[in-house]
Design a protein around this motif. Structure first.
Motif, PDB file in Angstrom:
ATOM      1  N   ASP A 129       0.803  -1.227   0.000  1.00 54.14           N
ATOM      2  CA  ASP A 129       0.000   0.000   0.000  1.00 54.14           C
ATOM      3  C   ASP A 129       0.833   1.274   0.000  1.00 54.14           C
ATOM      4  O   ASP A 129       0.292   2.351  -0.251  1.00 54.14           O
ATOM      5  CB  ASP A 129      -0.920   0.021   1.226  1.00 54.14           C
ATOM      6  N   ALA A 130       2.111   1.172   0.306  1.00 51.60           N
ATOM      7  CA  ALA A 130       2.944   2.376   0.398  1.00 51.60           C
ATOM      8  C   ALA A 130       4.398   2.023   0.136  1.00 51.60           C
ATOM      9  O   ALA A 130       4.819   0.870   0.265  1.00 51.60           O
ATOM     10  CB  ALA A 130       2.798   3.021   1.776  1.00 51.60           C
ATOM     11  N   TYR A 155       6.939  13.760  -4.839  1.00 50.11           N
ATOM     12  CA  TYR A 155       6.456  12.416  -5.151  1.00 50.11           C
ATOM     13  C   TYR A 155       7.606  11.512  -5.589  1.00 50.11           C
ATOM     14  O   TYR A 155       8.726  11.959  -5.866  1.00 50.11           O
ATOM     15  CB  TYR A 155       5.411  12.475  -6.258  1.00 50.11           C
ATOM     16  N   LEU A 164       3.679   8.462  -7.209  1.00 54.74           N
ATOM     17  CA  LEU A 164       3.225   8.117  -5.856  1.00 54.74           C
ATOM     18  C   LEU A 164       3.471   9.352  -4.987  1.00 54.74           C
ATOM     19  O   LEU A 164       4.623   9.676  -4.652  1.00 54.74           O
ATOM     20  CB  LEU A 164       4.003   6.911  -5.312  1.00 54.74           C
ATOM     21  N   LYS A 167       2.775  11.310   1.526  1.00 51.67           N
ATOM     22  CA  LYS A 167       1.776  11.446   2.588  1.00 51.67           C
ATOM     23  C   LYS A 167       2.310  12.488   3.570  1.00 51.67           C
ATOM     24  O   LYS A 167       3.269  12.250   4.312  1.00 51.67           O
ATOM     25  CB  LYS A 167       1.556  10.117   3.299  1.00 51.67           C
ATOM     26  N   LEU A 190       2.295   7.244  -1.102  1.00 52.48           N
ATOM     27  CA  LEU A 190       1.083   6.411  -1.183  1.00 52.48           C
ATOM     28  C   LEU A 190       1.076   5.582  -2.462  1.00 52.48           C
ATOM     29  O   LEU A 190       1.048   6.124  -3.566  1.00 52.48           O
ATOM     30  CB  LEU A 190      -0.164   7.297  -1.125  1.00 52.48           C
TER      31      LEU A 190
END
Length: 227
Positions: A129-130, A155, A164, A167, A190
């Motif tokens: 997920d990350a 990112y 991505l 966060k 993320l």
């Protein structure tokens, strides 16, 4: 004496023509009276009673329709259960990214921005997920006392161009760092990286210049090895 007698005789004797003239009108009057009486008798004759109307025959009420229901077909007997048959359980196919165990790769890379920012990437952990970078960030600049590393888009980008995004921490959303300070910790992005990816690009403040002391922009290539 003779003259007087003649005159008297002439005056008192009626002429025959005058008598007939008087009789005819009287006869006509009697005849008319008889005709009138006869007409009155005809009019006073009783009227013939009209034939009474035949009373209408009441209509015969319609016989109510009776709904005919077809007999229900007997239910088919249930098929007997086969003893010993195994129950089939549906299976769910999981994607490789979701089922993969997070893997951590050591890097030991460093990038420097002209504004005085130094970023050291110690390792990368790729999960379902990350994607997490273990970093150490420092800032040194004699003109300003702080700068921001995530004021604009920050990112990770893979080889296909997918991004991505970072966060942002609740207590430091713009990644502000003070002059002379060093931040040690983790940057969380993320999303997952494809297992076949060979490298990533770390981008700070996309579109900004490297010498921007407010929010310097720069990037670093992160080769993925040993995974």
């Amino acid at each position: 004496m003779n003259l007087i007698h003649t005159a008297l005789s002439t005056d008192t004797r009626p002429a025959p023509t005058a008598l007939r003239a008087l009789v005819r009108p009287a006869a006509m009057a009697i005849a008319l009276a008889m005709v009138a009486l006869a007409g009155c008798k005809d009019q006073s004759a009783p009227a013939v009673a009209a034939t009474p109307a035949v009373p209408a025959v009441p209509a015969t009420p319609a016989t109510p329709a009776v709904a005919v229901q077809a007999p229900a077909a007997p239910a088919a007997p249930a098929a007997p259960a086969v003893a010993g048959a195994p129950t089939e359980v549906p299976t769910t196919t999981m994607s490789p990214a979701a089922s993969a165990v997070p893997r951590k790769l050591p890097l030991g890379l460093q990038g420097v921005a002209p504004a005085g920012v130094t970023v050291r990437v110690k390792s990368v952990e790729i999960g379902g997920d990350a994607t997490v970078l273990d970093v150490s960030i420092s800032f040194a600049n004699r003109i300003t006392d702080s700068t921001m590393l995530a004021l604009a888009d920050t990112y990770l980008q893979d080889e296909s161009g997918a991004r991505l995004h970072i966060k942002r921490p609740d207590t430091n959303r713009d990644l502000t760092i003070r002059e002379g300070e060093t931040l040690n910790g983790q940057l969380v992005f993320l999303g997952s990286v494809a297992p076949t990816a060979r490298k990533l690009k770390l981008v700070f403040n996309d579109g900004a210049q490297g010498d921007n002391i407010v929010s310097p922009g720069f990037s670093m290539d992160l080769p993925l090895q040993g995974g």
